[in-house]
Enzyme design. Structure first.
Site, short mmCIF file in Angstrom:
data_model
loop_
_atom_site.label_atom_id
_atom_site.label_comp_id
_atom_site.label_asym_id
_atom_site.label_seq_id
_atom_site.Cartn_x
_atom_site.Cartn_y
_atom_site.Cartn_z
N GLN A 127 0.74 -1.24 0.11
CA GLN A 127 -0.01 -0.09 0.01
C GLN A 127 0.80 1.36 -0.19
O GLN A 127 1.95 1.21 0.51
CB GLN A 127 -0.96 -0.08 1.09
CG GLN A 127 -2.09 0.73 1.04
CD GLN A 127 -3.07 0.51 2.31
OE1 GLN A 127 -3.30 -0.55 2.40
NE2 GLN A 127 -3.86 1.43 2.76
N SER A 179 4.00 -6.47 2.60
CA SER A 179 2.72 -6.37 3.04
C SER A 179 1.82 -7.08 2.25
O SER A 179 1.81 -8.03 1.83
CB SER A 179 2.40 -5.11 3.70
OG SER A 179 1.24 -4.84 4.55
N LEU A 180 0.74 -6.12 1.58
CA LEU A 180 -0.17 -6.62 0.72
C LEU A 180 0.46 -7.15 -0.25
O LEU A 180 -0.09 -8.22 -1.08
CB LEU A 180 -0.83 -5.45 0.21
CG LEU A 180 -1.46 -5.47 -1.14
CD1 LEU A 180 -2.79 -6.27 -1.26
CD2 LEU A 180 -1.74 -3.75 -1.52
N ARG A 209 -9.49 -7.05 3.76
CA ARG A 209 -8.36 -6.86 4.69
C ARG A 209 -8.29 -5.30 4.89
O ARG A 209 -8.24 -5.06 6.09
CB ARG A 209 -7.01 -7.42 3.95
CG ARG A 209 -5.80 -7.23 4.67
CD ARG A 209 -4.67 -7.93 3.90
NE ARG A 209 -3.25 -7.67 4.73
CZ ARG A 209 -2.50 -6.89 4.28
NH1 ARG A 209 -2.61 -5.82 3.46
NH2 ARG A 209 -1.39 -6.73 4.93
N HIS A 243 0.27 -2.94 10.86
CA HIS A 243 1.37 -3.77 11.17
C HIS A 243 1.72 -3.77 12.76
O HIS A 243 2.78 -3.29 13.13
CB HIS A 243 2.59 -3.82 10.19
CG HIS A 243 2.31 -4.19 8.99
ND1 HIS A 243 2.05 -5.58 8.64
CD2 HIS A 243 2.16 -3.86 7.75
CE1 HIS A 243 1.47 -5.68 7.75
NE2 HIS A 243 1.89 -4.68 6.91
N GLN A 245 0.81 -11.59 9.88
CA GLN A 245 1.24 -10.53 9.25
C GLN A 245 0.53 -9.20 9.66
O GLN A 245 1.02 -8.00 9.62
CB GLN A 245 1.39 -10.73 7.79
CG GLN A 245 1.95 -9.64 6.71
CD GLN A 245 1.26 -9.41 5.54
OE1 GLN A 245 0.32 -8.74 5.55
NE2 GLN A 245 1.91 -9.71 4.37
#
Length: 309
Positions: free
Chosen positions: A12, A93-94, A118, A198, A247
């Site tokens: 992101q 991440s994503l 998500r 996170h 995660q």
């Protein structure tokens, strides 16, 4: 073409209005991928990508499936043209979901749906304006962690370890302000995010995602995908599920991931597929000797062979 490469996928923050449009204009395969994304979500993600508005595209429940879709488009067009499978993959991440789609561990349709949820769960976990993230520049991780251990007013935790001298901290407003006071004199930059990703404040999102991830069908990875929370290769469906759930509240260990990949595949080219070149920049900070290149347009694919000479 004799090419050994690692496929990387951004997270992101890489989104921008107009992304993927040139691929859509030049490729029927790209049109089909965007059509499937629109169908999976029940709204026109492609219009959001091409026309915005920016505020709506940036909303995390939209930006996550949008970045995944555009990244997948460039990877698939690259594969259609060159047909060379990567040695391994990773995503920030994503981007880990995009890497799993590339490795045939997760269907594109399921991935688009899951990351849309998500994004929504993450935004719902912490109301807008109550959480934030900051980048700490030029300081070692140990110094950042020492200051975080002294935070007494709120939540402040390491979210991403991106590169040498680049640590991302997430938390609530009180915790982050306390942390900044403890790091007085350090170069700290506020990030334009809608929630503190996170960190432990994402626990409600983690619990919500657990059910969706367990319902989704995962297969064994066709090549190793390096997970954010372990900085190690994952293959099997159960470890993939476990890592994706962890995660959401765990730190992204990008620095370690790139070091591990460059150690295991010393002659590989690191190719970032997706909007922007954030990972390409980070990778050069981690290891200046890395051959790193980004594919963020239809033209980048056409000119690829000349760009890596």
């Amino acid at each position: 073409m004799d090419l050994k490469y690692i496929a990387l996928f951004p997270g992101q923050g890489s989104q921008y209005v107009g992304m993927g449009k040139n691929a859509w204009e030049n490729s029927d395969a790209a049109k089909e991928i965007f059509r499937r994304a629109d169908e999976s979500l029940g709204y026109s993600l492609s219009t959001l990508c091409f026309e915005g508005p920016e505020e709506e595209l940036t909303a995390t429940q939209n930006s996550q499936p949008a970045i995944l879709t555009v990244s997948h488009v460039y990877y698939e067009l690259f594969m259609d043209r060159y047909g060379i499978t990567p040695l391994a993959a990773a995503g920030h991440s994503l981007g880990e979901y995009t890497a799993l789609v590339a490795a045939s561990a997760l269907s594109f349709k399921d991935a688009v749906s899951i990351v849309h949820k998500r994004g929504r769960y993450m935004q719902e976990a912490v109301p807008r304006g109550e959480g934030t993230m900051v980048a700490v520049l030029g300081k070692p991780l140990e110094e950042v962690e020492t200051a975080l251990a002294q935070v007494s007013n709120g939540v402040a935790e390491v979210a991403n370890i991106n590169a040498p001298g680049q640590v991302i901290v997430a938390g609530d407003i009180g915790g982050i302000e306390n942390f900044k006071a403890l790091m007085e004199g350090a170069k700290i930059r506020e990030l334009k995010v809608s929630a503190p990703f996170h960190c432990s404040l994402m626990e409600p999102a983690r619990k919500a995602m657990e059910g969706d991830i367990h319902k989704a069908e995962f297969c064994r990875c066709s090549f190793p995908v390096f997970a954010n929370v372990t900085a190690d290769a994952e293959y099997e469906p159960e470890e993939i599920r476990r890592n994706l759930i962890e995660q959401i509240t765990g730190r992204v260990r990008w620095h370690e991931t790139v070091e591990r990949l460059s150690g295991e595949y010393p002659n590989a080219v690191f190719i970032e597929f997706g909007p922007g070149r954030v990972l390409t920049g980070l990778n050069k900070k981690i290891n200046r000797k890395l051959k790193a290149i980004n594919i963020s347009s239809f033209e980048d694919i056409a000119l690829f062979e000349s760009r890596i000479q």
